[in-house]
Design an enzyme around this catalytic site. Structure first.
Site, short mmCIF file in Angstrom:
data_model
loop_
_atom_site.label_atom_id
_atom_site.label_comp_id
_atom_site.label_asym_id
_atom_site.label_seq_id
_atom_site.Cartn_x
_atom_site.Cartn_y
_atom_site.Cartn_z
N GLN A 107 -2.92 2.72 9.67
CA GLN A 107 -1.58 2.78 9.05
C GLN A 107 -0.62 3.64 9.89
OE1 GLN A 107 -4.48 3.11 7.48
NE2 GLN A 107 -4.39 2.53 5.33
N ASN A 124 -5.43 12.50 -0.23
CA ASN A 124 -4.60 11.66 0.65
C ASN A 124 -5.56 10.95 1.61
OD1 ASN A 124 -1.96 10.74 1.51
ND2 ASN A 124 -2.29 11.90 3.38
N LYS A 125 -5.00 10.13 2.47
CA LYS A 125 -5.79 9.30 3.38
C LYS A 125 -6.86 10.10 4.11
CE LYS A 125 -5.66 5.77 3.87
NZ LYS A 125 -6.64 4.91 3.14
N ARG A 140 -6.84 -0.18 -7.40
CA ARG A 140 -7.20 0.90 -6.45
C ARG A 140 -7.22 2.20 -7.27
NH1 ARG A 140 -4.40 1.27 -0.77
NH2 ARG A 140 -6.35 2.30 -0.24
N ASP A 188 -1.82 10.87 -2.49
CA ASP A 188 -2.16 9.82 -3.46
C ASP A 188 -2.34 10.38 -4.86
OD1 ASP A 188 -2.99 8.60 -0.74
OD2 ASP A 188 -2.84 6.94 -2.16
N ARG A 197 0.84 -1.19 0.00
CA ARG A 197 0.00 0.00 0.00
C ARG A 197 0.88 1.25 0.00
NH1 ARG A 197 1.81 1.83 3.87
NH2 ARG A 197 0.63 3.74 3.56
N GLY A 198 0.19 2.42 -0.10
CA GLY A 198 0.92 3.66 -0.28
C GLY A 198 1.08 3.86 -1.78
N ALA A 199 0.73 5.05 -2.26
CA ALA A 199 0.63 5.25 -3.71
C ALA A 199 1.89 4.84 -4.48
CB ALA A 199 0.23 6.70 -4.00
#
Ligand code: MRU
Length: 354
Positions: free
Chosen positions: A207, A258-259, A100, A248, A57-59
């Site tokens: 996260q 972003n998150k 995603r 992201d 995960r994480g762009a």
């Protein structure tokens, strides 16, 4: 600079994604911090499952794993006909790209491999496969280099004893290198500066508390976890110098996806007069979209909230607002730390040109 030199020798930094022969080796991030387990991905279905379930995960890391996994998933097809190979490539690429939707890096990385295939229209399957493997390796190595440069530019914002608040995980676990938001912090630590990090928990998948706290604490960085709802109070009471988060997708006017929870932090930071920075490589920029309204926002299964901790945390029949990301308006962002320097949101002429 050689890749080996980019890696800090003094600080223990995890490698979220790398080659292991012709497989993609990832750390299964769903198990951290309780268990450290590496997993090898080869088939396209394994790759898509790993991306959707946030094992990787994480762009940036999603983009890198997506490109590498696209390559591994085609290895068996090399022996078939050219038309079958290219049909399978198109099919896998489309499926991986959609795994995603919010992060810009995944489609960007997949498109780089498709561009190689377009340029090699007459090539044999094995030549094309080798060229795509080289391209995926280049994406991985470039990301490491971009992280390091983001760190160097971001370091200018820190001083000894700075307190930095961050959200989610934009660290080594989210990239192939030393992270984006955490890159300046690693470089500060490497230089012996004392930097204190406040890491918001990041509901619902944690996260911040599971991953950011894990990677910073094992690197010897002073990190404190707080619940998301404690962030404004921490800004009021704990002398926070700045906020640095990852991204992201960053669009033409400087709006930042972003998150989920990032937007609220930016609002709280503005209220407290705390500068709010975003750190991201150029692979996260999407100049095809004018503003944040055009960013696709991933909706996650409501059970991540209803049953988040392995136990029931909301009634089964209650609907959940499951947006995994939010959009922070450009006007709340003090600067965007990239590998090319720190940019005022929306003033991206140099980046666009590059
Ligand atoms: O759902 P996740 O864990 O993939 O979300 C990650 C984030 O929002 C990160 O801040 C972003 O991808 C930047 S990572 C360098």
């Amino acid at each position: 600079m050689a890749v080996a030199e980019l890696w800090s020798k003094s600080i223990d930094i995890p490698r979220a994604v790398r080659w292991h022969d012709d497989a993609v080796r990832i750390i299964d991030q769903t198990l951290l911090p309780a268990e450290y387990k590496e997993v090898d991905l080869v088939e396209v279905d394994e790759l898509i499952e790993a991306i959707r379930s946030l094992r990787v995960r994480g762009a940036p890391a999603i983009g890198i794993a997506g490109a590498m996994g696209l390559v591994t998933s085609l290895k068996k097809q090399v022996e078939g006909s050219g038309s079958e190979f290219r049909a399978r490539l198109a099919d896998h690429a489309e499926r991986v790209r959609l795994a995603r939707p919010t992060g810009a890096n995944l489609a960007w990385a997949v498109n780089r491999l498709l561009a190689v295939a377009d340029q090699m229209a007459e090539a044999s399957n094995s030549d094309l496969w080798e060229a795509m493997r080289r391209e995926a390796t280049a994406i991985l190595e470039e990301d490491r280099e971009m992280c390091r440069r983001i760190g160097e530019h971001g370091l200018a914002l820190l001083h000894d004893e700075s307190t930095v608040l961050t959200h989610c995980n934009a660290g080594a676990l989210a990239t192939a290198g030393i992270g984006t938001a955490l890159a300046p912090i690693y470089l500060a630590a490497e230089r012996g500066m004392k930097v204190r990090v406040l890491s918001t928990e990041t509901r619902p998948l944690l996260q911040g508390s599971r991953l950011t706290a894990w990677e910073l604490s094992r690197a010897g960085v002073d990190v404190t976890v707080l619940t998301d709802s404690a962030a404004a109070a921490a800004m009021a009471r704990l002398a926070v110098d700045l906020v640095i988060v990852g991204a992201d997708r960053i669009v033409a006017n400087g709006d930042v996806a972003n998150k989920i929870g990032t937007y609220g932090l930016a609002v709280a930071a503005r209220h407290h007069g705390i500068p709010f920075y975003v750190a991201a490589p150029s692979s996260t920029f999407d100049f095809t979209r004018a503003s944040g309204d055009e960013i696709p926002i991933e909706d996650r299964d409501g059970d991540e909230v209803r049953r988040g901790f392995g136990r029931q945390t909301a009634p089964d029949d209650v609907p959940v607002f499951g947006a995994a990301f939010d959009v922070t308006p450009a006007k709340l962002v003090a600067g965007i730390i990239t590998e090319r320097g720190i940019f005022v949101p929306g003033e991206f002429a140099e980046l666009r040109q590059a």
